[in-house]
Scaffold this active site. Structure first.
Site, short mmCIF file in Angstrom:
data_model
loop_
_atom_site.label_atom_id
_atom_site.label_comp_id
_atom_site.label_asym_id
_atom_site.label_seq_id
_atom_site.Cartn_x
_atom_site.Cartn_y
_atom_site.Cartn_z
CB ILE A 1 36.70 39.86 26.83
CG1 ILE A 1 37.32 38.71 26.01
CG2 ILE A 1 35.93 40.85 25.92
CD1 ILE A 1 36.31 37.78 25.38
CB THR A 2 38.54 45.02 25.76
OG1 THR A 2 38.23 45.58 27.03
CG2 THR A 2 37.27 44.84 24.97
CD GLN B 1 48.98 41.55 30.21
OE1 GLN B 1 50.03 42.01 29.79
NE2 GLN B 1 48.82 41.23 31.49
CG ASP B 2 45.49 39.27 32.87
OD1 ASP B 2 46.49 39.59 32.20
OD2 ASP B 2 45.50 39.19 34.11
CB SER C 1 43.68 47.14 36.02
OG SER C 1 44.22 47.65 34.82
CB SER D 1 45.87 42.72 42.83
OG SER D 1 47.11 43.36 42.74
CD GLU E 1 50.15 47.48 44.06
OE1 GLU E 1 49.80 48.42 44.79
OE2 GLU E 1 51.32 47.29 43.73
CE1 TYR F 1 43.71 47.32 40.51
CE2 TYR F 1 45.56 46.75 41.94
CZ TYR F 1 44.69 46.42 40.91
OH TYR F 1 44.79 45.21 40.28
CE LYS G 1 41.93 44.22 41.23
NZ LYS G 1 41.11 43.44 40.30
CG HIS H 1 50.10 38.67 34.99
ND1 HIS H 1 49.65 38.80 36.29
CD2 HIS H 1 49.01 38.81 34.20
CE1 HIS H 1 48.34 39.00 36.28
NE2 HIS H 1 47.93 39.02 35.03
P1 NAP Z 1 43.51 45.66 31.88
O1 NAP Z 1 44.28 45.33 30.65
O2 NAP Z 1 43.53 47.04 32.41
O3 NAP Z 1 41.99 45.22 31.62
C1 NAP Z 1 40.95 45.63 32.46
C2 NAP Z 1 39.61 45.32 31.81
O4 NAP Z 1 38.56 45.84 32.63
C3 NAP Z 1 39.44 45.97 30.43
O5 NAP Z 1 38.79 45.08 29.57
C4 NAP Z 1 38.56 47.16 30.74
O6 NAP Z 1 37.78 47.60 29.64
C5 NAP Z 1 37.64 46.55 31.79
N1 NAP Z 1 36.89 47.57 32.53
C6 NAP Z 1 37.36 48.70 33.10
N2 NAP Z 1 36.34 49.38 33.67
C7 NAP Z 1 35.21 48.67 33.43
C8 NAP Z 1 33.84 48.86 33.74
N3 NAP Z 1 33.41 49.93 34.41
N4 NAP Z 1 32.94 47.92 33.35
C9 NAP Z 1 33.35 46.84 32.64
N5 NAP Z 1 34.63 46.61 32.33
C10 NAP Z 1 35.55 47.52 32.71
O7 NAP Z 1 43.95 44.70 33.08
P2 NAP Z 1 44.67 43.27 33.04
O8 NAP Z 1 46.13 43.47 33.18
O9 NAP Z 1 44.14 42.48 31.92
O10 NAP Z 1 44.18 42.66 34.43
C11 NAP Z 1 42.98 41.92 34.50
C12 NAP Z 1 42.52 41.90 35.96
O11 NAP Z 1 43.54 41.35 36.79
C13 NAP Z 1 42.22 43.27 36.54
O12 NAP Z 1 41.17 43.12 37.46
C14 NAP Z 1 43.51 43.64 37.29
O13 NAP Z 1 43.22 44.54 38.34
C15 NAP Z 1 43.92 42.26 37.81
N6 NAP Z 1 45.35 42.07 38.02
C16 NAP Z 1 46.24 42.28 37.01
C17 NAP Z 1 47.58 42.04 37.22
C18 NAP Z 1 48.59 42.24 36.13
O14 NAP Z 1 49.79 42.27 36.44
N7 NAP Z 1 48.19 42.36 34.88
C19 NAP Z 1 48.02 41.54 38.48
C20 NAP Z 1 47.08 41.34 39.46
C21 NAP Z 1 45.75 41.59 39.23
P3 NAP Z 1 38.35 48.71 28.60
O15 NAP Z 1 39.16 47.94 27.61
O16 NAP Z 1 37.12 49.29 28.03
O17 NAP Z 1 39.16 49.67 29.38
O1 G4F Z 2 53.62 48.91 36.15
P1 G4F Z 2 52.98 49.52 37.32
O2 G4F Z 2 52.07 50.65 37.08
O3 G4F Z 2 52.28 48.32 38.08
P2 G4F Z 2 51.77 48.12 39.59
O4 G4F Z 2 51.51 49.40 40.25
O5 G4F Z 2 52.72 47.19 40.25
O6 G4F Z 2 50.36 47.41 39.36
C1 G4F Z 2 50.22 46.33 38.44
O7 G4F Z 2 50.44 45.11 39.11
C2 G4F Z 2 49.50 44.82 40.15
C3 G4F Z 2 49.91 43.49 40.76
O8 G4F Z 2 50.86 43.71 41.77
C4 G4F Z 2 48.11 44.75 39.54
F1 G4F Z 2 47.20 44.41 40.50
C5 G4F Z 2 47.76 46.08 38.91
O9 G4F Z 2 46.48 45.97 38.26
C6 G4F Z 2 48.81 46.40 37.85
O10 G4F Z 2 48.70 45.44 36.82
O11 G4F Z 2 54.10 50.02 38.35
C7 G4F Z 2 55.12 49.18 38.82
C8 G4F Z 2 56.14 50.00 39.60
C9 G4F Z 2 55.51 50.94 40.63
O12 G4F Z 2 56.27 50.90 41.82
C10 G4F Z 2 55.64 52.31 40.01
O13 G4F Z 2 55.73 53.39 40.93
O14 G4F Z 2 56.81 50.84 38.68
C11 G4F Z 2 56.94 52.14 39.25
N1 G4F Z 2 57.13 53.14 38.18
C12 G4F Z 2 58.22 53.90 38.02
N2 G4F Z 2 58.04 54.73 36.98
C13 G4F Z 2 56.24 53.45 37.25
C14 G4F Z 2 56.82 54.47 36.48
N3 G4F Z 2 55.02 52.97 36.96
C15 G4F Z 2 54.36 53.49 35.89
N4 G4F Z 2 53.15 52.97 35.57
N5 G4F Z 2 54.86 54.49 35.13
C16 G4F Z 2 56.10 55.03 35.38
O15 G4F Z 2 56.54 55.95 34.69
#
Ligand code: NAP
Ligand code: G4F
Length: 347
Positions: free
Chosen positions: A9-10, A12-13, A84, A125, A127, A149, A153, A179
């Site tokens: 819950i802490t 983004q989503d 994540s 995801s 990914e 990662y 998933k 997102h």
């Molecule tokens: P996020 O901001 O990184 O949030 C991840 C959450 O997981 C945080 O609350 C974190 O807690 C918690 N967590 C990490 N390790 C844990 C552990 N050992 N036990 C319990 N909780 C733990 O990620 P998000 O962007 O909200 O994404 C939510 C979910 O959707 C994730 O599973 C991510 O992989 C998946 N997802 C995200 C995207 C995207 O684009 N955002 C896309 C596809 C899938 P802390 O606050 O303590 O770190």
């Molecule tokens: O923002 P990113 O780190 O996101 P990525 O790897 O796409 O993963 C995110 O989306 C996934 C869904 O497809 C989630 F499942 C996952 O939890 C996460 O939310 O990187 C996006 C792209 C990558 O290709 C990376 O190599 O941006 C490129 N990039 C270029 N420069 C960078 C940077 N990424 C990061 N984080 N930092 C850079 O400086």
């Protein structure tokens, strides 16, 4: 009143989903893990900290998960907890597998024991698709995971599929493409860019160093995606769904839009090899036709609008904070940014 439990819950989503479920009149509980510095800034930012029940639990500790179920007795569990960040998964592959992959198995096992009528959502995801032919991916596209990662998933995805078939649990995989939002973690590229150009705009930084600028992603707006997550769980029959925009842009395009929004020269944004991953997914684009048809879900916010929302919010937060206003914000606890703030406030 329906009861929902959100692991993560802490994040983004988790924060946006909690906000949405509160609006829908749910009783919302969420897990957080014990950290030396508490991480509740998003819940404060959305002004919902005192409206949710917070329970300490770690997805590596089955006992804590079971006790959370006993304490909250949920109708729906939204399992969002994960390590994540794809980049970090190359440095910590085992920890990522344990949290992001086995965490799903642990949660489902405890649900099976406690109450197998609970509806379960797993945050899978895009990914998982990895690099394959350049065409938008849907629920039937094959997986080619290209990071620890993504491997974790895929493990979670098939665990959900197995628990659905073997034990009849109402379990759903949401295959979400990237997102973003102003409460995205600072390490992800979109927020790194919006925060970076905001600092350059205000004269607080000279440049910003990124990695692979050619990678393309399908970027949507997070508050709209949590509505899709909720809709999936409300379906009679549990199935898997892709949420995406069906539009793909490169990191370079994000940089150019962000620089335009902040009035900053794009020459200040550089690419350095040290920010490249050992393996990267070059192209991701999602086909959300199934979600549109069955859930009546579609994304609204366009790419350029999303960039503007993020850049404007980061500029505004820096301005407000430097003026002396106090509010919850991640930059105040992140190394380099907190240093800039401390120095500026002293002067
Ligand atoms: P996020 O901001 O990184 O949030 C991840 C959450 O997981 C945080 O609350 C974190 O807690 C918690 N967590 C990490 N390790 C844990 C552990 N050992 N036990 C319990 N909780 C733990 O990620 P998000 O962007 O909200 O994404 C939510 C979910 O959707 C994730 O599973 C991510 O992989 C998946 N997802 C995200 C995207 C995207 O684009 N955002 C896309 C596809 C899938 P802390 O606050 O303590 O770190
Ligand atoms: O923002 P990113 O780190 O996101 P990525 O790897 O796409 O993963 C995110 O989306 C996934 C869904 O497809 C989630 F499942 C996952 O939890 C996460 O939310 O990187 C996006 C792209 C990558 O290709 C990376 O190599 O941006 C490129 N990039 C270029 N420069 C960078 C940077 N990424 C990061 N984080 N930092 C850079 O400086």
């Amino acid at each position: 009143m329906k009861r929902a439990l959100i692991t993560g819950i802490t994040g983004q989503d988790g924060a946006y989903l909690a906000q949405l479920l509160l609006k829908k009149n749910y009783k919302v509980s969420g897990t957080y893990r014990r950290l030396s510095t508490p991480n509740f800034w998003r819940l404060h930012y959305l002004d919902i900290y005192d409206k949710v029940v917070l329970i300490p639990a770690d997805v590596r500790d089955s006992k804590s998960l079971y006790e959370t179920l006993v304490k909250t007795d949920p109708d729906e569990v939204y399992h969002l907890s994960a390590q994540s960040f794809v980049g970090a998964s190359f440095d910590q592959p085992l920890q990522t597998s344990d949290i992001t992959g086995f965490g799903v198995l642990r949660m489902l096992e405890e649900i099976k024991k406690f109450n197998d009528k609970i509806k379960f959502y797993h945050a899978a995801s895009s990914e998982m698709f990895g690099d394959s032919i350049n065409k938008p991916k849907n629920e039937n596209s094959p997986f080619h995971p290209a990071s620890p990662y993504a491997l974790a998933k895929v493990y979670g995805y098939w665990t959900v599929d197995m628990y659905r078939k073997a034990y009849g649990i109402h379990a759903t995989n949401g295959i979400l493409f990237n997102h973003e939002s102003p409460i995205r973690g600072l390490e992800f590229v979109t927020r790194k860019i919006s925060n970076g150009v905001a600092k350059i705009h205000l004269g607080l930084a000279n440049d910003l160093k990124l990695g692979n600028l050619d990678a393309k992603r399908d970027w949507g707006y997070a508050p709209e995606y949590v509505e899709g997550i909720w809709k999936m769980v409300q379906q009679k029959k549990p199935e898997d769904y892709v949420l995406a925009t069906n539009d793909s842009h490169s990191v370079k395009e994000f940089v150019l839009e962000a620089c335009k929004a902040a009035g900053v020269s794009s020459k200040k944004i550089k690419s350095t090899k040290s920010n490249f991953r050992p393996l990267d997914v070059q192209y991701l684009q999602g086909d959300y036709s199934k979600a549109k048809k069955k859930l009546n879900w579609k994304p609204k916010t366009k790419f350029s609008e999303l960039v503007k929302i993020m850049v404007n919010e980061d500029i505004s937060r820096w301005e407000r904070w430097l003026k002396g206003e106090y509010f919850f914000w991640d930059a105040i606890t992140s190394g380099d940014d907190s240093y800039i703030i401390a120095k500026k406030r002293k002067n």
